[in-house]
Scaffold this motif. Structure first.
Motif, PDB file in Angstrom:
ATOM      1  N   GLY A  27     -26.323  44.611  20.664  1.00 34.29           N
ATOM      2  CA  GLY A  27     -27.643  44.559  21.295  1.00 34.29           C
ATOM      3  C   GLY A  27     -28.745  45.093  20.398  1.00 34.29           C
ATOM      4  N   ALA A  28     -28.398  46.039  19.511  1.00 31.98           N
ATOM      5  CA  ALA A  28     -29.402  46.614  18.609  1.00 31.98           C
ATOM      6  C   ALA A  28     -29.911  45.598  17.593  1.00 31.98           C
ATOM      7  N   ILE A  29     -29.204  44.479  17.437  1.00 35.28           N
ATOM      8  CA  ILE A  29     -29.659  43.448  16.494  1.00 35.28           C
ATOM      9  C   ILE A  29     -31.038  42.936  16.883  1.00 35.28           C
ATOM     10  N   TRP A  30     -31.301  42.832  18.179  1.00 38.19           N
ATOM     11  CA  TRP A  30     -32.584  42.308  18.662  1.00 38.19           C
ATOM     12  C   TRP A  30     -33.551  43.413  19.066  1.00 38.19           C
ATOM     13  N   ALA A  31     -33.177  44.669  18.865  1.00 38.00           N
ATOM     14  CA  ALA A  31     -34.019  45.787  19.283  1.00 38.00           C
ATOM     15  C   ALA A  31     -35.080  46.098  18.236  1.00 38.00           C
ATOM     16  N   LEU A  36     -33.003  51.074  15.937  1.00 38.31           N
ATOM     17  CA  LEU A  36     -32.002  51.047  14.873  1.00 38.31           C
ATOM     18  C   LEU A  36     -31.970  52.377  14.128  1.00 38.31           C
ATOM     19  N   GLU A  37     -33.128  53.005  13.960  1.00 36.94           N
ATOM     20  CA  GLU A  37     -33.159  54.322  13.313  1.00 36.94           C
ATOM     21  C   GLU A  37     -32.397  55.346  14.148  1.00 36.94           C
ATOM     22  N   VAL A 173     -27.227  46.545  11.030  1.00 39.22           N
ATOM     23  CA  VAL A 173     -26.284  46.597  12.151  1.00 39.22           C
ATOM     24  C   VAL A 173     -24.904  46.131  11.704  1.00 39.22           C
ATOM     25  N   GLY A 174     -24.867  45.102  10.875  1.00 33.70           N
ATOM     26  CA  GLY A 174     -23.589  44.623  10.371  1.00 33.70           C
ATOM     27  C   GLY A 174     -22.848  45.679   9.579  1.00 33.70           C
ATOM     28  N   GLU A 175     -23.575  46.402   8.716  1.00 41.73           N
ATOM     29  CA  GLU A 175     -22.946  47.464   7.936  1.00 41.73           C
ATOM     30  C   GLU A 175     -22.403  48.559   8.845  1.00 41.73           C
TER      31      GLU A 175
END
Length: 203
Positions: A27-31, A36-37, A173-175
């Motif tokens: 979900g953080a991909i679109w946030a 993300l921080e 996010v992938g990492e």
């Protein structure tokens, strides 16, 4: 009576926790970037907490925390070193982990472009199926000119093209997703290896 332990055990609570973290990360991909921080800060705290548990706990919690922390810190350090161009084999530089390539391939499957007018930020409806032609004009599905990409010359409205999710957010996010996944598997592996050794001593 067989007192050997199962090498792999996953409780319902553990499975729910893993799935919850997975959903939050996806979900953080679109946030927004600030979310993300926060996620990155939480992951850093988890790494420090795992190291603390590995140094102070006993039994299987210490074993899991040690495997988790080693894999998490090791992957993040290796990933940053690769992105910085510090990893080299003979004359070939590795600029990113192989998992990153797999993650990048999936980006095109979920990426979508959003067209917005620069003057007021209004989005062009996706039902018009806007696209940019080679000259930089933004057209709809019927070929009507909606604007021009970039700075306008005053005759046409300027349009900016935003890719969602943002490529930078998707990469970070992938990492984190790969790091946590490998760390969790590393923790489960060392626990399984410990149980294997204990089972071998009982036979």
């Amino acid at each position: 009576m067989d007192q050997r332990q199962a090498l792999l055990r996953i409780s319902i609570a553990e499975a729910i926790a893993v799935l919850t973290i997975l959903c939050l990360l996806i979900g953080a991909i679109w946030a927004p970037w600030w979310v993300l921080e926060v996620v990155f800060f939480v992951v850093a705290m988890v790494a420090l907490l795992a190291i603390a548990i590995a140094c102070t706990a006993t039994g299987e919690p210490r074993t899991f925390a040690a495997g988790f922390a080693i894999m998490l810190v090791g992957y993040l350090v290796l990933s940053m070193a690769m992105h910085a161009g510090l990893v080299r084999l003979s004359a070939y530089y590795f600029n990113k982990p192989p998992m990153t390539d797999l993650w990048d391939e999936a980006y095109e499957l979920i990426r979508r472009d959003v067209y917005k007018y620069r003057d007021d930020g209004q989005a062009i409806p996706s039902s018009l199926e806007p696209y940019k032609d080679p000259q930089g004009y933004i057209l709809d599905k019927q070929g009507n000119v909606l604007g021009i990409h970039g700075v306008t010359d005053g005759k046409l409205r300027g349009v900016q093209i935003l890719s969602l999710p943002a490529a930078s957010t998707y990469l970070v996010v992938g990492e984190l997703l790969w790091a946590l996944s490998l760390s969790y598997l590393g923790g489960k592996f060392v626990i399984g290896f410990r149980r294997y050794q204990e089972n071998a001593r009982k036979t």
